[in-house]
Each structure stands twice: as C-alpha cells, then as structure tokens.
Design an enzyme around this catalytic site. Structure first.
Site, PDB file in Angstrom:
ATOM      1  N   CYS A  34       0.868  -1.174   0.000  1.00  0.00           N
ATOM      2  CA  CYS A  34       0.000   0.000   0.000  1.00  0.00           C
ATOM      3  C   CYS A  34       0.906   1.225   0.000  1.00  0.00           C
ATOM      4  O   CYS A  34       1.997   1.192  -0.553  1.00  0.00           O
ATOM      5  CB  CYS A  34      -0.944  -0.020   1.198  1.00  0.00           C
ATOM      6  SG  CYS A  34      -0.111  -0.112   2.787  1.00  0.00           S
ATOM      7  N   HIS A  39       9.741 -27.376  14.610  1.00  0.00           N
ATOM      8  CA  HIS A  39       8.597 -27.315  13.686  1.00  0.00           C
ATOM      9  C   HIS A  39       8.119 -28.742  13.434  1.00  0.00           C
ATOM     10  O   HIS A  39       8.737 -29.490  12.676  1.00  0.00           O
ATOM     11  CB  HIS A  39       9.031 -26.646  12.380  1.00  0.00           C
ATOM     12  CG  HIS A  39       7.904 -26.161  11.530  1.00  0.00           C
ATOM     13  ND1 HIS A  39       7.132 -27.004  10.774  1.00  0.00           N
ATOM     14  CD2 HIS A  39       7.402 -24.913  11.319  1.00  0.00           C
ATOM     15  CE1 HIS A  39       6.220 -26.305  10.120  1.00  0.00           C
ATOM     16  NE2 HIS A  39       6.363 -25.025  10.436  1.00  0.00           N
TER      17      HIS A  39
END
Length: 632
Positions: free
Chosen positions: A26, A551
């Site tokens: 943006c 993980h």
C-alpha cells in the site's frame, strides 16, 4: 538505501521465496500472505535499515517501510516474480471464528484496493487541478484543455469497475480478461442508458434484469468476480481438457453474467445505496460523536488496515451523494494531528539525529504519509501519540458541527483542500476542514509540548545485543551447552528435509527427526518464547540464550491445530525432558503430510562454535544432538 539488498534480506527473513503466497504493498507497507507465519525472523527484520516496524495479523504479515515502499516492493517482485496465484491460501488464513472472518474481509479489501490506488489518487489530484484552474482564469472551462483534464479526472472513477475487475481477478484467481468482460457488461450502454431513462426491467427468461447504472460502483463487480471464481473452478473441473481452451471462458461468462445481472449486481448496488444513506443518517444523528471517534482512533484504524474497509464506503458516498463526510475529512484531521505532535517532538529534541527524523516524518505527515512518523516517532514515544489522538478527536467533533465534507476522493493531505470547495463554489466545507486541521495541529502540538516523556527514538538493538552477550557468557567455553533430542525416531539430514526453507538452512542450523511416537519433550532448560496458535511449532530460549525453533512436520500449519495438544504456554519455565506437545503421528500422515520435524538453532551465528553431533540413524529422547560453545 540499497533497495535490492533490502529486498533480498526481507525475502530471506520471511522464510524464503517458497514461504510467500502473495505480496503487495500500500502507501507505506509491504503486505504478505505467508504459507507459514512461524518462519519470519521478526527481530532480525526489525534490525534491517529501512524497516520501521512489523505488524502481524491472523491473515497478513506486514512490514512498515514508509515512503520508499514502492521501490522495495519493486525489487521483491523482481526477485520472486509477482505472485498472482495463491497456491494454498488456507494455510495462512484462519477459517474459523467471527474475528478471523472480519480480518479476512479486511485482507480481501486491502488486496483489491491497494493495486488501484495510484489510478484513484492520480484522478483525484487531477480534480484538485480542475478546482484550481477557474480561480486562475488562465484557461476557460469550455476549452479543450479543460475538457481533456476533466476526462482524466473522471475516467478512473466512472470506469472503476474495470480497475476493480483486474485487482479482484488477481485476488480471487480468475483470468483478468474474463473479469474485464464482466465489468464491460455492467457498464454496457444498454444498461447505462436504460437507467438514465428509467426503463422497466428487461426480461431474461422469466427473470427481471433491472436497468441500473453501475458506473463508479464498487460492490457489484467485486461480488461478481468472486462468484465467477467459483463458477470457473466448477467449469474447469468437469470440462474435458481438450475443450477447455475453446469452451471454458464462454461457459463461465454465460453462467456468471445472468446471475450477476439478475441477483448479484442489483444486490451490490442497493447495498452501496443504503450504506451511503446510512452514513448520512449516522452523521445527522450522532455526528459529533462519530467525528470524535473516527478522527481520534484513526491511527489504530490505519495500523490494523481497517482504513481499506472505509475506502469503498467513501467512493460509494461520493458517487451516490456527491460528497464524503464519513472518512476522508477525519483522516486528514488525524494526519495533521500527527504532524503537530511530531513537530513538537522536533522542537523538544536535542540531538541532530532525532531532529532529522522528526522533521522529515512530520513533513511527510502534512503531505498525507503518516506511518513513518507514527511508527518512527509517536508510537515509540507513546505520549505524543495520545496527544495526537486527543487533538484530532476534539477537532473531528468540531468539524462535524461545521458540516465538513469533501467532494472528491483524494489522499488526505494538504493537497486535498481544493476538493472541499463545492461544485457550486460554496466554501463552507473548506472553512470547516481548515478550522479542523488547524485546530488538530495546534492542540496536538500543545499537548505534546506539555507532556513529559523520554526522548529516545533509537532502537534498543545495542541493549538487546548486550543482553544476549551476557546470556552467552554463561556458556562455559570448554564444556559448551548441549541441546538434547526432543523426539524419538529416525534422523534425517537437513539437506533432505522436504522444505527448502529448512533444507537450505535459511532460518538456522540443526537436525531433523522423523518421529515414531507423538510426544515432544524439552531439549534444554529454558522458557517457552513462542507457541504458534496451531500448536505445530514452538520456540524455546534456553537459560543460556540459545534460541530454538521446533517445527513438527512439514506444512502442518494447515491442520489448524487438529491432532496437536499443547502442554505448555508462552512464558512457561521448562526443564529438559519435560513434555511440551502431544501429536498424532498416524493422523498427520493420513492427511498426506510429512512428520519430519526440524530442530533449529536460529541464533547460531551469535556463538563462536556450533556443532551438530554425529548421531546414528535412530535416536532416542534425551540423546545429545547439538553442542554450542560461547565466549568468555
């Protein structure tokens, strides 16, 4: 600033190219949809020169850059290629809960509106030029120059469905040109002229197709392309491969267009109409309170990305009512309040570095870019942020009482002031906004000047580093600290882990284990630093400062916590061998996912010696796997 180097570092620290589903920007920030939100190294990202802050939402990973975001985004897109397809959006976007659904809506609006902002802002600025031309009396309003400029200023708004069709198609993974055809139908002269003449609905089989003007509309085309994405998937699923190139697009349009014209577009049209009327009612009944809240809390609205949800409402209000009194005026008032608070910090600053930061960011705020100052100054110092919020809240309330409104969509900055002059030349709205922004600037400046706070705009990286070094000094130079296996199972070499982020050691070094039982135990004495909401990944900081990431499985984030049970929470002190997470190995494999579990030391570079201990093919819980030696 070396944008290429910064772009490379960002890609690496968010988990590598393979961890990026979608990236866009943006005005001041990079926005990522990531495959796995546990992989970004936030602390390391914050240390990079050019990054102001990190914002993490359930659906987005946001990096605040400031005025140079376009250059950084260009480099990232060049390095990885602009991702137009979200291969696995469900991995990064939670599906359950009303809060997550609302965040999902904001994320969709942000992704659709961000790419078209340059066109909208450019058209809006041309309207500013057109508002000033009559005052100069140098060019006649009937001249060819004025008419061409008028076409430039109107095109992006009148043909807004075309712009939204392209960005919506990218978001919903539809062919952009088929989406443009749908927009072309909505803006077809038959519909536009029929709406202007007030004709009775045309018939499609037994259904009515109302004549409505969809020029400048927002909701109909977005809903239409969203519907098209599902129809496109259904058609391609049943269509034989040899016929797809010939028949797929025509079938998608033949099915989508009638549904859109009969149901979706009229629904979107009336939603927009009633939304505009609702905003008028809101400001006619509780206007001062609404102005106080919108202007006062605008910094938090920007931080969370909710301002993108207001853009369609502002555009629709201008298209329907001829003005916006809902968002743009209060965003401008808030921006001026930020500028006032930042420039007060400039006056109070003693060092040349702080004065340079505050002057440049304060000037940016006046010109409509507040995030560099907000993240770099007011949010860091806190009290200037509160002062800006208080000043803008009071000014917003006053502006509503003076009936503030803008007649064109222009980015909220001093350049937008001419758009507050009514088409008939009435100056009352301009007077209202001038009083509002001057009042907000003075109040915020004054509140900040009288506030007491510590003037420290530098990062705490040195302090953090010293703290880490003090932790590392606890590790005996000869003995070192050992990391023990948290799992029992088969050892997998890191270069064979089926995920490039781990196999290439992008986020750290270690080993991987394919577990044969579903229990994860603590590999060191320390503290739980991170526990991902889906419980498939856990971060641990040892008592000596070693930072570990474990993980469980590959791509298991998409299970949304199913088959995982956390036995600890963030902040818990843990001892080696303590159970941390239970998980169902068989159920995870039944879903077609790998259970290979990397055990990574993410800050291994901070230690002089790091060694992965050679182990046999099978390993038991508690076997040593890594030894780390510190400094004296």
């Amino acid at each position: 600033m070396d944008y290429k180097r910064l772009g490379k570092n960002i890609i690496s620290l968010v988990g590598g190219k393979d961890n990026i589903n979608l990236v866009w920007n943006c005005m001041t920030r990079l926005r990522f949809n990531l495959v796995d939100n546990t992989l970004p190294q936030i602390d390391e990202l914050k240390k990079l020169d050019g990054i102001m802050d990190i914002q993490v939402t359930p659906s987005q990973f946001q990096i605040i850059i400031g005025n140079n975001v376009d250059s950084v985004a260009d480099e990232i897109n060049r390095l990885i290629g602009q991702v137009k397809k979200q291969a696995t959006p469900e991995k990064s976007t939670p599906k359950k809960g009303i809060k997550n659904k609302i965040n999902g809506v904001f994320e969709v609006i942000s992704a659709i509106f961000s790419p078209i902002l340059p066109a909208i802002i450019g058209a809006g600025m041309m309207k500013v030029v057109l508002a000033l031309i009559p005052l100069t009396k140098l060019i006649s309003e009937t001249s060819g120059i004025f008419q061409v400029f008028t076409m430039i200023s109107d095109a992006a708004f009148y043909f807004l469905p075309f712009l939204l069709a392209v960005s919506s198609a990218r978001k919903f993974n539809v062919n952009e040109f088929i989406a443009l055809c749908l927009a072309g139908v909505l803006l077809y002269p038959t519909l536009i002229n029929g709406a202007a003449k007030g004709l009775e609905p045309m018939k499609f089989l037994v259904f009515d197709v109302p004549y409505l003007s969809y020029s400048s509309s927002v909701i109909p085309i977005i809903l239409g392309v969203w519907l098209m994405s599902y129809i496109n998937k259904a058609v391609n699923k049943v269509m034989p491969s040899m016929l797809k190139a010939i028949l797929s697009s025509v079938l998608v349009l033949a099915i989508t267009v009638p549904i859109v014209l009969i149901v979706i577009a009229p629904l979107g049209f009336y939603i927009g109409e009633y939304l505009s009327k609702g905003l008028i009612w809101l400001f006619s009944t509780v206007g001062p309170l609404a102005g106080l809240l919108l202007a006062g809390f605008n910094p938090f609205i920007v931080m969370t990305g909710m301002h993108y949800a207001f853009m369609p409402a502002a555009i629709q209000s201008i298209a329907t009512n001829g003005f916006d009194n809902f968002w743009l005026p209060f965003a401008l008032i808030s921006n001026m309040a930020q500028a006032g608070a930042i420039l007060a910090v400039f006056v109070k600053s003693k060092s040349s570095e702080q004065r340079s930061i505050t002057f440049s960011t304060g000037l940016s705020a006046i010109f409509g870019i507040t995030e560099p100052g907000m993240y770099g100054v007011t949010l860091k110092l806190k009290k200037p942020l509160y002062a800006a919020m208080a000043g803008s809240a009071i000014a917003g309330c006053v502006a509503v009482l003076l009936h503030v409104k803008t007649y064109s969509f222009v980015a909220p900055s001093v350049f937008a002031l001419p758009t507050y002059v009514a088409p008939n030349g009435n100056m009352s709205a301009l007077s209202a906004i001038l009083i509002g922004i001057i009042l907000s600037f003075i109040l915020s400046f004054t509140f900040t000047m009288f506030s007491k706070f510590e003037l420290n705009l530098t990062n705490n990286q040195t302090t953090n580093k010293e703290q880490k070094n003090s932790k590392k000094s606890k590790i005996d130079l000869n003995e070192g600290e050992k990391v023990f296996s948290p799992l029992a199972g088969k050892v997998i070499p890191m270069n064979q882990v089926p995920d490039k982020t781990f196999s290439a050691e992008v986020i750290g070094r270690g080993i991987a284990i394919e577990p044969n039982e579903g229990i994860l135990k603590a590999p060191v004495d320390g503290e739980i630093a991170v526990l991902f909401r889906t419980k498939h990944a856990i971060g641990i900081t040892s008592n000596n400062g070693v930072e570990l990431l474990i993980h469980i499985g590959i791509d298991t984030v998409q299970l949304e916590g199913e088959h995982f049970e956390a036995l600890v929470k963030v902040g818990d002190k843990i001892e080696k061998g303590q159970p941390l997470v239970k998980f169902d190995v068989a159920a995870i494999k039944a879903k077609g996912l790998s259970t290979v579990t990397p055990i990574i030391v993410t800050n291994y570079k901070e230690f002089p010696e790091f060694e992965v201990i050679k182990v046999s093919e099978t390993i038991q819980i508690g076997d040593p796997i890594i030894i780390i030696k510190g400094v004296e």
